[in-house]
Scaffold this active site. Structure first.
Site, PDB file in Angstrom:
ATOM      1  N   GLU A  16      -2.055  -1.162  -5.982  1.00 41.46           N
ATOM      2  CA  GLU A  16      -3.289  -0.547  -6.441  1.00 41.46           C
ATOM      3  C   GLU A  16      -3.067   0.217  -7.737  1.00 41.46           C
ATOM      4  OE1 GLU A  16      -6.199   0.746  -2.956  1.00 41.46           O
ATOM      5  OE2 GLU A  16      -4.175   1.515  -2.629  1.00 41.46           O
ATOM      6  N   ASP A  39       0.855  -1.186   0.000  1.00 42.48           N
ATOM      7  CA  ASP A  39       0.000   0.000   0.000  1.00 42.48           C
ATOM      8  C   ASP A  39       0.892   1.237   0.000  1.00 42.48           C
ATOM      9  OD1 ASP A  39      -2.778   1.269   0.432  1.00 42.48           O
ATOM     10  OD2 ASP A  39      -1.590   2.143   2.061  1.00 42.48           O
ATOM     11  N   ASP A  86      -3.288   1.997   6.679  1.00 40.21           N
ATOM     12  CA  ASP A  86      -2.447   1.526   5.579  1.00 40.21           C
ATOM     13  C   ASP A  86      -2.159   0.029   5.696  1.00 40.21           C
ATOM     14  OD1 ASP A  86      -2.374   4.131   4.647  1.00 40.21           O
ATOM     15  OD2 ASP A  86      -0.556   4.618   5.760  1.00 40.21           O
TER      16      ASP A  86
END
Length: 455
Positions: A306, A213, A388
């Site tokens: 992501e 992340d 996170d």
């Protein structure tokens, strides 16, 4: 496995060689500007003839690199009588750059190119254009560990050892395809495009899956419990020095096109000092990202990140500077090719996957989670975890559930009913219009392990 890899080395040319390098870069610029003028004149002539209703139009001027090079060879004696002083590759460099720019502009207009609209190529300035030249033919080789040999330019000493590339060439596992010389931050560099034969690599943990992340406060948080990577914020740390140097530059007599004023020597020296700080920031950022991505690619078999909307993030005036300084796009770009080099794979979660708003324990989804809230608290199972870290766990579990064949991994947290399986690396990070978030029904976890439905 054969891959194309770049090797970049700093050069230590003599004053005479610096003149030759500048001459080659100037030759590329001259050929580019000449061909662009011909193309624009041809387009203007055809447009004028169309406006007058003339049916027999002037033949169009070819835009391909081969057509441009043929036209240049026919006119070079009149345009550049000194053309024999430089390698033919210098003129081919400029013509190839123009052909690429025209093709991108045409594809952008016709819808064949993704991303922002491409503008029509513009003329290159002698003082502002990047000074570079690319060699694809002729004598291109390494000589020992401290010299390179290029066409016409001859033997040039390198500032650093070339043993890494020389060893591969001696072993027969590398072949130089092209070389590009470029002036960057006041120093000349040579970059070799090399075809490298790599043995089939395997990560140290081929079956391990890690979710990464990326964020502003903490650059990278991982799903396997390893220590997070703090954001070094190189630009913020150098901001005070940059402000002082920028004030010094503003007090000097700089260039002014309106009155035709050229910059003073003092302005040029002050501007060089400021540019050195900017280049150092870029070098520090690049070095840190390379170390991070190399370590991850060599360790894990599967890495999940992501699909961040970086282009949309930098439009936010409050986040633009820190997002640009973090280098999210560069991290993903390096992971894309380094995972291939090391025998792993990179999985990219869908942009609308609610990794931060989903509970990593019970899979319940929160309707809202502002950026100021740094701790995720689940109202269903009572889990309290760092925001996170929770997102990283969700990214890793996304691939695990996908591999296990559990069906659709999630429902979209913003109201779109779609699957959110991991996708291949790459793609275009463009801005996307936002839709109002839907309402999330809270309740017990369904028996199939999916996230609760959206109503």
């Amino acid at each position: 496995m054969i891959v194309t890899q770049a090797y970049r080395f700093a050069l230590d040319p003599t004053e005479r060689q610096v003149g030759a390098l500048l001459r080659h870069a100037g030759a590329a610029r001259v050929a580019y500007n000449w061909a662009l003028a011909r193309v624009k004149a041809n387009l203007s002539q055809r447009e004028a003839e169309k406006s007058y209703g003339i049916e027999d139009l002037t033949p169009s001027f070819g835009w391909s690199m081969y057509s441009l090079r043929k036209a240049w060879n026919q006119a070079k004696n009149d345009v550049a009588p000194w053309w024999a002083q430089c390698s033919k590759e210098a003129y081919t460099t400029g013509l190839d750059q123009l052909a690429t720019g025209l093709r991108n502009w045409s594809d952008s207009r016709n819808g064949g190119r993704k991303g922002r609209p491409m503008g029509f190529p513009r003329f290159k300035s002698k003082h502002k254009a990047v000074k570079s030249c690319r060699f694809t033919t002729g004598v291109i080789r390494l000589e020992g560990r401290t010299h390179v040999v290029l066409p016409v330019l001859g033997r040039i000493r390198t500032h650093e050892s070339t043993r890494k590339l020389a060893r591969r060439i001696e072993n027969g596992t590398a072949r130089i395809k092209s070389a590009t010389v470029r002036l960057d931050a006041g120093r000349w560099y040579v970059s070799f495009s090399v075809e490298v034969e790599r043995s089939d690599p395997t990560p140290r943990r081929p079956d391990a899956v890690i979710g990464v992340d990326l964020g502003v406060k903490t650059l990278a948080v991982f799903s396997d419990g390893r220590p997070p990577v703090e954001n070094p914020k190189h630009y913020d740390h150098a901001l005070r020095k940059l402000r002082r140097l920028s004030r010094t530059v503003s007090r000097r007599a700089g260039p002014d096109r309106r009155i035709g004023r050229h910059p003073s020597k003092r302005w040029l020296r002050a501007n060089d000092q400021r540019n050195k700080v900017h280049h150092r920031i870029a070098d520090l950022r690049r070095d840190g990202i390379h170390k991070l991505t190399t370590e991850l690619a060599r360790e894990y078999g599967t890495i999940v990140v992501e699909d961040l909307n970086v282009a949309g993030m930098v439009k936010n005036r409050r986040l633009a500077r820190v997002v640009s300084d973090a280098g999210f796009g560069e991290i993903r770009r390096q992971l894309a090719y380094k995972t291939v080099w090391n025998g792993g794979r990179l999985e990219v979660a869908d942009r609308w996957f609610p990794s931060s708003k989903t509970c990593s324990h019970c899979r319940a989804v929160r309707p809202k989670l502002p950026l100021r809230v740094r701790t995720f608290t689940c109202g269903h199972c009572g889990l309290i975890i760092d925001r996170d870290e929770n997102a990283a766990l969700n990214l890793a579990s996304l691939v695990k559930r996908h591999v296990a064949g559990s069906g659709p991994e999630t429902r979209n947290g913003r109201g779109a009913d779609r699957k959110t399986g991991p996708g291949p690396a790459g793609g275009y990070e463009a801005s996307t219009s936002h839709r109002p978030p839907g309402r999330i029904r809270r309740g017990p976890l369904p028996s199939d392990g999916q996230i609760p439905e959206i109503h």
